[in-house]
Structures are given as C-alpha cells and as structure tokens.
Scaffold this motif. Structure first.
Motif, PDB file in Angstrom:
ATOM      1  N   LEU A  97     -10.863  -0.378 -10.685  1.00 43.06           N
ATOM      2  CA  LEU A  97     -10.708   0.388 -11.912  1.00 43.06           C
ATOM      3  C   LEU A  97     -10.903  -0.557 -13.098  1.00 43.06           C
ATOM      4  CD1 LEU A  97      -9.918   3.107 -13.234  1.00 43.06           C
ATOM      5  CD2 LEU A  97      -7.533   2.317 -13.184  1.00 43.06           C
ATOM      6  N   TYR A 133     -11.686 -12.187  -7.147  1.00 45.24           N
ATOM      7  CA  TYR A 133     -10.324 -11.670  -7.276  1.00 45.24           C
ATOM      8  C   TYR A 133      -9.427 -12.775  -7.814  1.00 45.24           C
ATOM      9  CZ  TYR A 133     -12.073  -7.808  -4.468  1.00 45.24           C
ATOM     10  OH  TYR A 133     -12.792  -6.733  -4.019  1.00 45.24           O
ATOM     11  N   GLY A 187      -6.291  -8.804 -10.432  1.00 45.37           N
ATOM     12  CA  GLY A 187      -7.440  -7.918 -10.574  1.00 45.37           C
ATOM     13  C   GLY A 187      -8.723  -8.600 -10.139  1.00 45.37           C
ATOM     14  N   THR A 224      -8.629  -3.815 -12.381  1.00 48.72           N
ATOM     15  CA  THR A 224      -7.595  -3.897 -11.358  1.00 48.72           C
ATOM     16  C   THR A 224      -8.014  -3.110 -10.131  1.00 48.72           C
ATOM     17  OG1 THR A 224      -6.443  -1.977 -12.279  1.00 48.72           O
ATOM     18  CG2 THR A 224      -5.770  -4.161 -13.070  1.00 48.72           C
ATOM     19  N   ASN A 225      -7.289  -3.327  -9.035  1.00 46.71           N
ATOM     20  CA  ASN A 225      -7.498  -2.576  -7.798  1.00 46.71           C
ATOM     21  C   ASN A 225      -6.313  -1.639  -7.604  1.00 46.71           C
ATOM     22  OD1 ASN A 225      -9.943  -3.987  -6.602  1.00 46.71           O
ATOM     23  ND2 ASN A 225      -8.583  -5.705  -6.973  1.00 46.71           N
ATOM     24  N   SER A 226      -6.593  -0.329  -7.611  1.00 46.84           N
ATOM     25  CA  SER A 226      -5.459   0.588  -7.546  1.00 46.84           C
ATOM     26  C   SER A 226      -5.680   1.842  -6.680  1.00 46.84           C
ATOM     27  CB  SER A 226      -5.094   1.026  -8.967  1.00 46.84           C
ATOM     28  OG  SER A 226      -6.221   1.609  -9.606  1.00 46.84           O
ATOM     29  N   PRO A 227      -6.022   1.795  -5.410  1.00 43.01           N
ATOM     30  CA  PRO A 227      -6.573   0.618  -4.733  1.00 43.01           C
ATOM     31  C   PRO A 227      -8.068   0.452  -4.965  1.00 43.01           C
ATOM     32  CG  PRO A 227      -6.339   2.384  -3.168  1.00 43.01           C
ATOM     33  CD  PRO A 227      -5.820   2.911  -4.474  1.00 43.01           C
ATOM     34  N   GLU A 228      -8.736   1.488  -5.535  1.00 43.13           N
ATOM     35  CA  GLU A 228     -10.152   1.345  -5.856  1.00 43.13           C
ATOM     36  C   GLU A 228     -10.299   0.503  -7.114  1.00 43.13           C
ATOM     37  OE1 GLU A 228     -12.526   2.427  -3.947  1.00 43.13           O
ATOM     38  OE2 GLU A 228     -11.124   3.366  -2.537  1.00 43.13           O
ATOM     39  N   ARG A 281       0.822  -1.196   0.000  1.00 41.78           N
ATOM     40  CA  ARG A 281       0.000   0.000   0.000  1.00 41.78           C
ATOM     41  C   ARG A 281       0.865   1.259   0.000  1.00 41.78           C
ATOM     42  NH1 ARG A 281      -3.396  -1.740   5.168  1.00 41.78           N
ATOM     43  NH2 ARG A 281      -1.235  -2.092   5.791  1.00 41.78           N
ATOM     44  N   GLU A 307      -0.774 -10.315 -13.870  1.00 36.84           N
ATOM     45  CA  GLU A 307      -1.581  -9.217 -13.324  1.00 36.84           C
ATOM     46  C   GLU A 307      -2.624  -9.761 -12.341  1.00 36.84           C
ATOM     47  OE1 GLU A 307      -1.813  -5.536 -16.253  1.00 36.84           O
ATOM     48  OE2 GLU A 307      -2.810  -7.289 -17.110  1.00 36.84           O
TER      49      GLU A 307
END
Length: 452
Positions: free
Chosen positions: A93, A57, A104, A87-91, A2, A102
């Motif tokens: 997307l 996930y 996601g 993906t999580n970035s962190p929400e 994070r 990858e």
C-alpha cells in the motif's frame, strides 16, 4: 502478526480480538528512535520484481523517509530516487513516507538486488546520517563448488542463468573457471551446503541445465616462508615451494541428540578433528554437545554420518568462528608419471594416506586398460604415498605354440615385452570423461549432504 494468527490466538485464549490487540499494545514496547534526527533505515530483505525492479523492505529507526526524495546506501555510497514508498498491510500500500519504528517497502527502479544489501543502512542524500546502524556485514561465501555444464555448448546458458539467479540472491558469488577435465564452467561461492543445494536445483529445474557439481571445498590461507600469502579456493591454486603455515576456517557446531548416542557422536567428531567445548543435559534423555570443527570436515558427509549414527534423531547447527593453523597438504594424482591437476585435493596430513589409497583404487576401476601398463600414483610433493597398476592389454602370443621347446615361447614373450616397453615410452593415457565426472562430482561423495 497475521490476521489468521490473531484469530487463532484469540480462540485459544478465549479473549476477544479487540482485547487481545489491546493486550499486545500494552505488553510489546514501542519502537525507540529519534524523530527529528537524520533518517536511518535498516534493510532486512529485498526481492526482485520483473516489472518494478528491486523491492527493498526496511525498518525506519530514526527520522523519516519521504516519497520522491533521494536516498543513499551507506555501505556503497550509491544514491537513488524513491519512486514509491509504502507499507504492507498485507498487500503493498503506497504512502507518502515512513516514520520512526514503521516497517515498509521502497522501490527505486534499480535492477540489481546487490545494491540493496541486507543489513545496510539507508539515509537521505543531503543532510543524511553520518553513522550507519550497527551489525552490518557483507555476506561471505563459506563453501565453494565448481559448476560445469554436461554439454560444453551450454556454457552461455549457464552464465545467463547465474546472472538471473543473482538478481534474486545477493549472496551468490561466482567467477569463470576452466578445468582441464570438465571444460568451461564457474567457481561458485555459497553461504553453506543448503544454499549450494538450492542453487543447483534451481539451475536444473528452472533453466533445464544438466550440471556437474564438483565436490565442495573451503577457502585456505597459505603463508609461505618468505612471508607472502595465498588465498586458495581450489586445490590447483595451492602454491608450490616452502610453506610456513596453512590456515583453515573453523566453525562452532552445536548438536542436539538423545543421550543414548553421546558416544557415537563424540567418536564421529573426534575423527573429524573436533575439539569438545562442552555438553549440557537439556532433559533426562536430551543432550546438547558443542564442538569446534574444521569447516572442511563437515562439508562432505558429516551430516549424513551424524544422522546414520543417531538413527536420524540428531540435529546440527554451526556458525563460523574464524580460522586455525593445520597440517594440511596437497595430494596429487599421477597417471603414467604425469600429474593430473583435476584430481588434486587438499587434506590433513594424517588422512592423506587413506585418501590417496581410496582414490587410486577408484581410478584403477574407472580408467580402461591401455596397450601398456599404467601406474596410478598418489603423491605429496615428490613422495609417493599410494600406488595401483592398471594392467596392459596383451595379445596371447603363445596361442600358436602347441608344445615344443620352451625357448620358443620365451622368445615370443620377450619380443612382446620389448614392444610394450617401447609403447610405454611414447604412449599417453586416455582418461574417459566418465572417470573425471565420477571422481570429481559431488553426487557420489557429497550429494545430498546439504539436505538438512
């Protein structure tokens, strides 16, 4: 990692954020996979969203998954359309697809989380992979407990609550069950004691249910002399007749504790039929002890006893390792000569006598006195191993006798004795609901054992 972790490590090491990220790129190896191979993605988690359904996930190992293509779950063969991938970035997307290495999420609109099993492999429906990724196993419940509503009219609410919890927890297994003592309920399978405690707390807090949880027990495999096998998840299912072998699940337990408590820990494990595998000193005052233990011996108060003997310093971890044969018997409780299935239990032959003595003594205190004498017996098959007697309520028939001949008193006592004998032949024992709850419930015997 994070962003907050990156900043904390950067401040601790004195490196700039860019230098730290470059170092991570150099030190951490890139994911290995075949870009042009059929897609294979590993499911590592799934959650239930009230509006979008199951969010799965995944980590893509080979190939590529694209939006709007049809995918197949390799363990069940179920096919779905990828409504959204990202993906999580962190929400979350959204993206057009995920490639090799990858991580996601996928959304297919499915409403049942059991169709996205952790460890399963996802591939394309057409020209997909033929071999799934290794390591997948269906979650198997290790501990079983009965859940009954305190008020019988709450049974539909309990069923609906379990259905909703199962949407979020694919490892939750349950089936309807009826108890002569507690009415209608469910036989629920859990991954362990902590899982049991979490599910019960959620049912009580989130759905406002008042529940009775029976003491947890494990699955036994009983082989009869004629070769037939029975799977026993409840003492009432234990077969009658000539039994050849009884197999019980065993676990490999690892205990970490200060070295001063080695003797107490070894005594506890040996009393629970444990077999020592080894012991290593991690430091001068810290030791690791490994034992093979029957799962049935640790689902009750083993953890509490371990904490008590080590003043709270010990920690316990265990994993299933298979099963073993054991001298297990079914202990039945007889009230007035009638067997009460709700009080039956499966225990080791060496511990059956102590269990029977303890249970009949407890029932003697809980069952109110009747108008006739009631024997409370614990038996293995036809052999009685323990007995207590609930004395009859008697009227003082000698109250009107002020002195006089002893023959008059004896005549009155004999008349009362004959009346009690006739009543005993036709009378039935009334067992209050509180007695069943106190004996069967895990609150007194095993409550809190899951709180590790």
């Amino acid at each position: 990692m994070r962003p907050s972790d990156v900043l904390r490590v950067s401040a601790k090491t004195g490196m700039g954020v860019e230098a730290l990220l470059d170092r991570v790129v150099r030190e951490v190896p890139a994911p290995v996979g075949v870009k042009d191979a059929p897609a294979r993605a590993m499911i590592f988690d799934s959650v239930y969203d009230s509006y979008r359904g199951v969010v799965t996930y995944v980590r893509v190992v080979d190939g590529q998954l694209n939006k709007r293509e049809r995918i197949r779950m390799m363990s069940t063969g179920a096919t779905h359309e990828l409504l959204e991938i990202g993906t999580n970035s962190p929400e979350m997307l959204a993206a057009d697809g995920l490639g090799v290495g990858e991580v996601g999420y996928l959304i297919t609109g499915v409403k049942d989380v059991r169709q996205s099993k952790v460890g399963d492999t996802i591939t394309q429906q057409t020209k997909g992979a033929t071999e799934p990724l290794g390591g997948y196993k269906d979650p198997k419940p290790m501990v079983f407990s009965g859940l009954y509503p305190l008020d019988g009219s709450d049974y539909p609410e309990l069923r609906d609550a379990l259905d909703k919890l199962q949407l979020n927890d694919a490892a939750l297994v349950y089936e309807p069950e009826t108890s002569a003592a507690l009415g209608f309920g469910f036989r629920v399978g859990f991954l362990g004691l902590l899982h049991l405690d979490v599910i019960r707390e959620r049912l009580e807090r989130e759905f406002g249910l008042d529940l009775i949880a029976t003491a947890p027990n494990v699955v036994y495999r009983v082989v009869m002399e004629d070769g037939t096998e029975h799977t026993v998840t409840n003492p009432s299912e234990f077969p009658e007749g000539k039994i050849s072998d009884v197999h019980e699940p065993v676990v490999r337990a690892t205990i970490l504790a200060p070295s001063e408590f080695i003797g107490s820990i070894m005594e506890l494990c040996q009393n629970r039929r444990g077999v020592m595998l080894g012991m290593d000193y991690l430091s001068e005052d810290r030791v690791e002890i490994r034992y093979t233990l029957p799962l049935a011996e640790i689902v009750f108060d083993f953890f509490d006893q371990l904490k008590s003997k080590t003043r709270g310093y010990a920690s316990l971890d265990y994993e299933p390792t298979g099963e073993q044969g054991a001298q297990l018997v079914k202990v039945d409780i007889l009230l007035h000569g009638d067997k009460v299935d709700a009080f039956s239990a499966i225990t080791h032959r060496d511990q059956a006598y102590a269990y029977g003595v303890r249970l009949v003594a407890k029932l003697k205190e809980l069952i109110p006195r009747q108008a006739f004498e009631v024997p409370v017996q614990a038996a293995i098959g036809s052999r009685v191993i323990a007995r207590e007697t609930i004395r009859a309520i008697r009227k003082d028939v000698l109250a009107k006798c002020y002195g006089g001949d002893i023959s008059r008193k004896r005549k009155l006592l004999e008349k009362q004795k004959e009346g009690k004998k006739r009543m005993k032949m036709v009378g039935s024992v009334e067992v209050p609901q509180e007695a069943f709850i106190a004996v069967l419930s895990s609150d007194d015997s095993a409550g809190g054992k899951a709180k590790k």
